[in-house]
Design a protein around this motif. Structure first.
Motif, PDB file in Angstrom:
ATOM      1  N   ALA A  73      -3.403 -19.204   8.125  1.00 27.50           N
ATOM      2  CA  ALA A  73      -3.681 -17.841   7.692  1.00 27.50           C
ATOM      3  C   ALA A  73      -3.033 -17.602   6.331  1.00 27.50           C
ATOM      4  O   ALA A  73      -1.905 -18.028   6.091  1.00 27.50           O
ATOM      5  CB  ALA A  73      -3.150 -16.846   8.713  1.00 27.50           C
ATOM      6  N   ARG A  74      -3.758 -16.925   5.442  1.00 25.59           N
ATOM      7  CA  ARG A  74      -3.189 -16.596   4.127  1.00 25.59           C
ATOM      8  C   ARG A  74      -2.420 -15.285   4.217  1.00 25.59           C
ATOM      9  O   ARG A  74      -3.002 -14.257   4.562  1.00 25.59           O
ATOM     10  CB  ARG A  74      -4.289 -16.484   3.067  1.00 25.59           C
ATOM     11  CG  ARG A  74      -3.739 -16.010   1.701  1.00 25.59           C
ATOM     12  CD  ARG A  74      -4.763 -16.057   0.595  1.00 25.59           C
ATOM     13  NE  ARG A  74      -5.831 -15.094   0.735  1.00 25.59           N
ATOM     14  CZ  ARG A  74      -5.772 -13.812   0.354  1.00 25.59           C
ATOM     15  NH1 ARG A  74      -4.660 -13.323  -0.171  1.00 25.59           N
ATOM     16  NH2 ARG A  74      -6.822 -13.019   0.512  1.00 25.59           N
ATOM     17  N   PRO A  75      -1.128 -15.300   3.863  1.00 26.53           N
ATOM     18  CA  PRO A  75      -0.370 -14.044   3.866  1.00 26.53           C
ATOM     19  C   PRO A  75      -0.952 -13.069   2.858  1.00 26.53           C
ATOM     20  O   PRO A  75      -1.278 -13.457   1.732  1.00 26.53           O
ATOM     21  CB  PRO A  75       1.045 -14.487   3.445  1.00 26.53           C
ATOM     22  CG  PRO A  75       1.099 -15.951   3.694  1.00 26.53           C
ATOM     23  CD  PRO A  75      -0.292 -16.461   3.490  1.00 26.53           C
ATOM     24  N   PRO A  76      -1.089 -11.804   3.208  1.00 24.87           N
ATOM     25  CA  PRO A  76      -1.663 -10.822   2.278  1.00 24.87           C
ATOM     26  C   PRO A  76      -0.889 -10.725   0.963  1.00 24.87           C
ATOM     27  O   PRO A  76      -1.469 -10.401  -0.072  1.00 24.87           O
ATOM     28  CB  PRO A  76      -1.587  -9.508   3.061  1.00 24.87           C
ATOM     29  CG  PRO A  76      -1.556  -9.918   4.498  1.00 24.87           C
ATOM     30  CD  PRO A  76      -0.820 -11.215   4.536  1.00 24.87           C
ATOM     31  N   ALA A  77       0.404 -11.008   1.008  1.00 28.20           N
ATOM     32  CA  ALA A  77       1.220 -10.903  -0.210  1.00 28.20           C
ATOM     33  C   ALA A  77       0.914 -12.006  -1.215  1.00 28.20           C
ATOM     34  O   ALA A  77       1.332 -11.925  -2.379  1.00 28.20           O
ATOM     35  CB  ALA A  77       2.703 -10.955   0.160  1.00 28.20           C
ATOM     36  N   LEU A  78       0.184 -13.032  -0.776  1.00 35.18           N
ATOM     37  CA  LEU A  78      -0.090 -14.192  -1.618  1.00 35.18           C
ATOM     38  C   LEU A  78      -1.535 -14.117  -2.103  1.00 35.18           C
ATOM     39  O   LEU A  78      -2.471 -14.166  -1.308  1.00 35.18           O
ATOM     40  CB  LEU A  78       0.133 -15.469  -0.794  1.00 35.18           C
ATOM     41  CG  LEU A  78       0.525 -16.758  -1.496  1.00 35.18           C
ATOM     42  CD1 LEU A  78       1.779 -16.576  -2.342  1.00 35.18           C
ATOM     43  CD2 LEU A  78       0.723 -17.871  -0.486  1.00 35.18           C
ATOM     44  N   ALA A  79      -1.731 -13.970  -3.416  1.00 30.94           N
ATOM     45  CA  ALA A  79      -3.078 -13.929  -3.982  1.00 30.94           C
ATOM     46  C   ALA A  79      -3.785 -15.256  -3.721  1.00 30.94           C
ATOM     47  O   ALA A  79      -3.137 -16.297  -3.597  1.00 30.94           O
ATOM     48  CB  ALA A  79      -3.015 -13.659  -5.480  1.00 30.94           C
TER      49      ALA A  79
END
Length: 316
Positions: free
Chosen positions: A116-122
Motif C-alpha cells: 500500500a502507498r502511504p498517502p503522505a508519499l507522492a
C-alpha cells in the motif's frame, strides 16, 4: 478471468546503450493467482535500469522489459490473492519493487512485490523509495553499523548515499560523506559531514575523525574509494561496495547486489519498515524532476550523467 488489455512499455531490444531502448505496445496479461495488475502512475528510475542492459546477458531473454519499481493503482487482482501489505483491491494506491517492466502504462506483477502507498508519499517519491532504500539498508546491515560508529560513505550525495545518510542518523551513527563541492549542502541537509573527494582524501578524513573510522560504504566504485577505505578501516568485513566488483574480489572486501540471493532476501525483508519510515517522514526521497513516459531515453541520459540532482520519475 480479466480481459487482456493493451498498454505501452519500454524494452531493450538488444544489449548496449540507450539506442536499444524502444517504446512498444504490448498485451498486459491478466493476473493469475498471486498476481495483481497495476496502472502505473509513476515509474522510478535507477542507474541499474540501464546498466543491466549495457552489461549484456542471455540473448534468449530479449527483449528485456525495463524498470524495477513503480507506484500506481490496482486495476485487477488474481484469484485468492493478497498484496504483501495485506488486502489489495481494485482502485487501491500501491507501490511495487523488484518487478520487471516498470517503465510502462500498466503491468502485471507478483502480489508479493506490492505494498500500500502511504498517502503522505507522492507517487513519484514512492516509485523511487525502495531500490535505493533497501540497498542503503543492506550496506549498513552487512557492515554492522551501530550507534556511536563513525562511517565513511563514498558517494554521499547520490540516491543510495542520501538514503544511507538518513538511515545511519536513525541508528545514531556519524557519517562522513564524500561529495563534490557543489553537493556538500546535500550531504549536510541529510545529516552527514561532507568531505571533498580527490587527492588527499584519506588525510582529510583522518582530520575529521582522529579517533578512527569503523566502517566504509562505497557507492561509487572508484579505486580511490576502495583504497581510502582500506587505508582507514582495519576490518575488511566492515568495508562494503556496490560498484567495485573487481576490487571486492581482489582485496577481500564485501560486495552486495540485488541479483545476489542473500542481498535479495535481506532487501525484501526491509521493504515494509522502510515504507513505514517514509510514511512517518523519517525517510525522504529527494526528487529532481519528472519526465513523460515517452521521454525515457532523455531521462536515462540525464540519470547516467551522474548528476541528476535527485531522483527522476517517468509519468505515463
Amino acid at each position: 478471468m480479466s480481459a487482456v488489455s493493451v498498454a505501452q512499455r519500454w524494452v531493450a531490444t538488444d544489449f548496449g546503450g540507450l539506442d536499444v531502448f524502444e517504446l512498444q505496445q504490448y498485451e498486459v496479461p491478466p493476473p493469475g493467482p498471486g498476481e495483481v495488475t497495476i496502472a502505473v502512475t509513476a515509474a522510478g528510475m535507477n542507474p541499474a535500469d540501464a546498466k543491466h542492459v549495457a552489461r549484456g546477458g542471455d540473448r534468449d531473454q530479449l527483449p528485456v522489459p525495463v524498470g524495477y519499481e513503480v507506484a500506481g493503482r490496482i486495476t485487477a487482482v488474481g484469484a485468492d490473492t493478497e498484496i504483501a501489505a495485506g488486502g489489495g483491491e481494485v482502485g487501491d494506491e500501491v507501490l511495487a519493487f523488484r518487478i520487471a517492466g516498470g517503465y510502462a502504462t500498466e503491468v502485471t506483477v507478483p502480489a508479493s512485490a506490492v505494498f500500500a502507498r502511504p498517502p503522505a508519499l507522492a507517487p513519484e517519491e514512492a516509485a523511487n523509495l525502495l531500490l535505493a532504500g533497501t540497498t542503503a539498508a543492506e550496506m549498513l546491515h552487512v557492515t554492522g553499523v551501530t550507534a556511536g560508529d563513525t562511517v565513511l560513505l563514498h558517494g554521499a550525495s547520490g540516491a543510495v548515499g542520501v538514503s544511507v545518510l538518513q538511515q545511519a542518523a536513525l541508528l545514531g551513527a556519524r557519517v562522513i560523506g564524500t561529495a563534490g563541492e557543489g553537493s556538500a549542502d546535500v550531504v549536510r541537509r541529510f545529516g552527514g559531514e561532507p568531505v571533498r573527494y580527490g587527492d588527499g582524501l584519506a588525510d582529510r578524513v583522518r582530520a575529521l575523525a582522529p579517533d578512527g573510522v569503523q566502517a566504509a560504504l562505497d557507492a561509487v566504485g572508484t579505486d580511490e574509494a576502495v583504497d581510502v577505505s582500506l587505508a582507514l578501516v582495519a576490518d575488511r568485513e566492515r568495508i562494503v561496495t556496490i560498484a567495485a566488483a573487481g576490487r571486492a574480489e581482489s582485496d577481500g572486501i564485501r560486495m552486495i547486489g540485488g541479483a545476489m540471493p542473500d542481498s535479495a532476501a535481506y532487501r525484501d525483508s526491509v521493504r515494509a519498515p522502510l515504507i513505514e519510515l517514509a510514511a512517518d517522514g523519517r525517510l525522504v526521497v529527494p526528487m529532481a524532476r519528472t519526465f513523460p513516459l515517452t521521454e525515457a531515453r532523455q531521462a536515462l541520459d540525464l540519470l547516467m550523467s551522474g548528476h541528476p540532482g535527485g531522483k527522476l520519475a517517468l509519468l505515463p
